[in-house]
Design a protein around this motif. Structure first.
Motif, short mmCIF file in Angstrom:
data_model
loop_
_atom_site.label_atom_id
_atom_site.label_comp_id
_atom_site.label_asym_id
_atom_site.label_seq_id
_atom_site.Cartn_x
_atom_site.Cartn_y
_atom_site.Cartn_z
N TRP A 1 0.82 -1.21 0.00
CA TRP A 1 0.00 0.00 0.00
C TRP A 1 0.86 1.26 0.00
CZ3 TRP A 1 -0.50 4.24 3.17
CH2 TRP A 1 -1.58 5.08 2.88
N ALA A 2 1.91 1.29 0.80
CA ALA A 2 2.74 2.49 0.92
C ALA A 2 3.40 2.84 -0.40
CB ALA A 2 3.80 2.28 2.00
N VAL A 3 3.92 1.83 -1.11
CA VAL A 3 4.58 2.09 -2.39
C VAL A 3 3.56 2.56 -3.43
CG1 VAL A 3 5.87 1.06 -4.30
CG2 VAL A 3 6.46 0.48 -1.93
N GLY A 4 2.43 1.87 -3.51
CA GLY A 4 1.40 2.25 -4.48
C GLY A 4 0.86 3.64 -4.23
N ALA A 5 0.62 3.96 -2.95
CA ALA A 5 0.10 5.29 -2.60
C ALA A 5 1.13 6.38 -2.89
CB ALA A 5 -0.30 5.31 -1.12
N ALA A 6 2.41 6.10 -2.62
CA ALA A 6 3.45 7.09 -2.84
C ALA A 6 3.60 7.39 -4.33
CB ALA A 6 4.79 6.58 -2.27
N VAL A 7 3.61 6.35 -5.16
CA VAL A 7 3.73 6.56 -6.61
C VAL A 7 2.49 7.29 -7.13
CG1 VAL A 7 3.93 5.44 -8.87
CG2 VAL A 7 5.21 4.55 -6.91
N GLY A 8 1.32 6.93 -6.60
CA GLY A 8 0.09 7.61 -7.00
C GLY A 8 0.10 9.07 -6.62
N LEU A 9 0.63 9.39 -5.45
CA LEU A 9 0.71 10.78 -5.00
C LEU A 9 1.61 11.59 -5.92
CD1 LEU A 9 0.16 13.05 -3.01
CD2 LEU A 9 2.02 12.16 -1.57
N LEU A 10 2.75 11.03 -6.29
CA LEU A 10 3.66 11.70 -7.21
C LEU A 10 2.98 11.94 -8.56
CD1 LEU A 10 7.03 9.84 -6.50
CD2 LEU A 10 6.47 12.22 -5.93
N GLY B 1 0.72 9.75 -19.50
CA GLY B 1 -0.33 8.95 -20.13
C GLY B 1 -1.09 8.04 -19.18
N LEU B 2 -0.67 7.98 -17.93
CA LEU B 2 -1.32 7.11 -16.95
C LEU B 2 -2.28 7.91 -16.08
CD1 LEU B 2 1.66 4.90 -15.71
CD2 LEU B 2 -0.34 4.10 -16.99
N ALA B 3 -3.43 7.32 -15.79
CA ALA B 3 -4.36 7.93 -14.85
C ALA B 3 -3.88 7.62 -13.43
CB ALA B 3 -5.77 7.37 -15.06
N PRO B 4 -3.66 8.63 -12.58
CA PRO B 4 -3.19 8.36 -11.22
C PRO B 4 -4.06 7.38 -10.46
CG PRO B 4 -3.00 10.69 -11.71
CD PRO B 4 -3.72 10.07 -12.87
N ILE B 5 -5.37 7.44 -10.72
CA ILE B 5 -6.26 6.51 -10.04
C ILE B 5 -5.98 5.06 -10.47
CG2 ILE B 5 -8.10 6.66 -11.77
CD1 ILE B 5 -10.12 6.47 -9.59
N ALA B 6 -5.53 4.88 -11.71
CA ALA B 6 -5.16 3.54 -12.19
C ALA B 6 -3.89 3.06 -11.49
CB ALA B 6 -4.94 3.56 -13.71
N ILE B 7 -2.96 3.98 -11.29
CA ILE B 7 -1.71 3.63 -10.60
C ILE B 7 -1.99 3.12 -9.20
CG2 ILE B 7 0.44 4.56 -9.65
CD1 ILE B 7 0.52 6.49 -12.02
N ILE B 8 -2.81 3.85 -8.46
CA ILE B 8 -3.12 3.46 -7.08
C ILE B 8 -3.89 2.15 -7.06
CG2 ILE B 8 -4.22 4.14 -4.92
CD1 ILE B 8 -3.86 7.04 -5.78
N ALA B 9 -4.89 2.03 -7.94
CA ALA B 9 -5.70 0.81 -7.97
C ALA B 9 -4.86 -0.42 -8.28
CB ALA B 9 -6.83 0.96 -8.99
N ALA C 1 -12.14 7.39 -15.64
CA ALA C 1 -12.46 6.04 -15.17
C ALA C 1 -12.32 5.00 -16.28
CB ALA C 1 -13.87 5.99 -14.59
N GLY C 2 -12.78 5.34 -17.49
CA GLY C 2 -12.70 4.40 -18.60
C GLY C 2 -11.26 4.06 -18.96
N LEU C 3 -10.43 5.10 -19.10
CA LEU C 3 -9.01 4.89 -19.41
C LEU C 3 -8.33 4.12 -18.29
CD1 LEU C 3 -6.47 5.44 -21.12
CD2 LEU C 3 -6.21 7.60 -19.88
N PHE D 1 2.33 15.68 -10.32
CA PHE D 1 2.95 16.07 -11.59
C PHE D 1 2.07 15.78 -12.80
CE2 PHE D 1 6.51 15.30 -8.66
CZ PHE D 1 7.17 16.51 -8.76
N ALA D 2 0.79 15.53 -12.56
CA ALA D 2 -0.14 15.28 -13.66
C ALA D 2 -0.32 16.53 -14.51
CB ALA D 2 -1.48 14.80 -13.12
N GLY D 3 -0.58 16.32 -15.78
CA GLY D 3 -0.80 17.45 -16.68
C GLY D 3 -2.21 17.98 -16.58
N ASP D 4 -2.53 18.91 -17.47
CA ASP D 4 -3.86 19.52 -17.48
C ASP D 4 -4.96 18.51 -17.77
OD1 ASP D 4 -2.70 21.96 -16.95
OD2 ASP D 4 -2.59 22.56 -19.06
N ASN D 5 -4.60 17.43 -18.45
CA ASN D 5 -5.58 16.40 -18.77
C ASN D 5 -5.77 15.41 -17.62
OD1 ASN D 5 -3.12 15.11 -18.92
ND2 ASN D 5 -3.44 14.27 -20.98
N GLY D 6 -5.06 15.64 -16.52
CA GLY D 6 -5.19 14.76 -15.36
C GLY D 6 -4.37 13.50 -15.43
N LEU D 7 -3.51 13.39 -16.46
CA LEU D 7 -2.71 12.18 -16.65
C LEU D 7 -1.24 12.45 -16.36
CD1 LEU D 7 -4.25 10.85 -20.00
CD2 LEU D 7 -4.96 10.33 -17.65
N PHE D 8 -0.55 11.42 -15.94
CA PHE D 8 0.89 11.49 -15.69
C PHE D 8 1.57 10.52 -16.65
CE2 PHE D 8 4.62 9.69 -13.43
CZ PHE D 8 5.42 10.82 -13.41
#
Length: 327
Positions: free
Chosen positions: A82-91, A104-112, A284-286, A95-102
């Motif tokens: 959990w700690a590693v996944g949450a930390a990478v998701g927080l980063l 090309g990855l959705a931060p919510i996908a990283i954490i999930a 959510a779809g991406l 640093f996500a762009g205006d489209n909400g992606l980092f």
């Protein structure tokens, strides 16, 4: 024909080969074994039942005097994952762009993907390289099933509040109960412990095949390079972190790295979170297809990574050819 000896020469072969064979069948001819009755029950739908039986056999080998070790290992794996996944998701959020992606990855996908692990894959790997208390640690790891821990991470980030109903006590108990039943039987009667000990190894290739029948290689194409990258990150970031922590604690580090996967049920997490907070609906779809690609990527890559690490430990004299850690 020396089937078993051939599989034994492949690190994790009893799990990897049936799993990949089934994944190929499921991708090329998904209805080949979905013909009902005993064939489908065993080779397609049987993963849950076979893993439950495996847990009974594993639980029977646990001495009640050592149960604290299992809980400690499970809590450590859960916390590191959990700690590693949450930390990478927080980063990624920072640093996500205006489209909400980092990248090309959705931060919510990283954490999930990174906070949720494939219990069946863990049990298959630990069944070959771990001890009984390593298998019993799965009772704690059941806590990372579903979107609950993803919600915890998002809550800490201030992105959303807790949502009722995302952690099921009943589901947690349902995972724990087969282990408890086996543990009771094994501690009440040593003959039952010996009898059930014979079942663990035999079950691995069967539930590995059934797990493979839930993998479709097309998910990698749909998720694109981002989903593949997410799977690679999950294996190397969460798996390696747990490997190093277990090594530092003088536990079998292969058990730690066995947690470096993404569970199939994590695919539903982005949709569940979007339903709880509409601000996530746009990605959510991406996120869903990226998590799906991570599931397939980790199922293929993690056993290969484990095999590489096992060979390193063998060369250093810290693991026997039979897969026993002596570090």
């Amino acid at each position: 024909m020396k089937i078993k000896s051939t599989l034994d020469r492949i690190p994790g072969g009893m799990m990897v080969v049936p799993l990949l064979l089934a994944a190929i069948i499921n991708t090329v001819a998904p209805d080949l074994l979905r013909i009902g009755n005993f064939t489908q029950a065993l080779f397609v739908d049987g993963a849950g039942t076979l893993i439950a039986l495996f847990l009974v056999c594993a639980g029977a080998q646990i001495n009640l005097r050592n149960v604290g070790v299992s809980l400690g290992k499970g809590a450590t794996l859960l916390g590191v994952k959990w700690a590693v996944g949450a930390a990478v998701g927080l980063l990624a959020y920072m640093f996500a762009g205006d489209n909400g992606l980092f990248l090309g990855l959705a931060p919510i996908a990283i954490i999930a993907a990174m906070t949720n692990s494939n219990g069946g894959l863990y049990m298959a790997l630990v069944g070959q390289y771990g001890k009984e208390d390593d298998k019993a640690a799965y009772s704690i790891l059941a806590l990372n099933d579903g979107p609950f821990l993803t919600m915890v991470a998002l809550s800490i980030f201030g992105a959303m509040g807790f949502v009722d109903g995302l952690f099921s006590l009943t589901s947690f108990i349902s995972v724990l109960l087969p282990i408890v039943i086996g543990m009771v039987l094994g501690n009440l009667d040593l003959d039952m412990r010996d009898f059930l000990a014979k079942g663990s190894d035999m079950l691995i290739p069967f539930f590995a095949f059934a797990l493979g029948m839930g993998i479709n290689f097309n998910a990698i194409i749909e998720g694109g390079l981002g989903g593949v990258a997410l799977g690679i990150m999950t294996v190397f970031f969460t798996g390696t972190a747990a490997y190093l922590v277990f090594k530092a604690l003088k536990w079998n580090p292969i058990v730690g790295v066995a947690e470096g996967s993404t569970a199939g049920n994590a695919v539903a997490t982005p949709a569940a979170i979007a339903a709880a907070n509409a601000s996530f609906a746009g990605v959510a779809g991406l996120a869903t297809v990226q998590v799906a690609a991570s599931v397939v990527t980790t199922a293929i890559l993690l056993p290969i990574y484990v095999a590489f690490l096992v060979k390193r430990l063998e060369k250093k004299g810290k693991m026997t050819k039979e897969g026993e850690y002596v570090g």
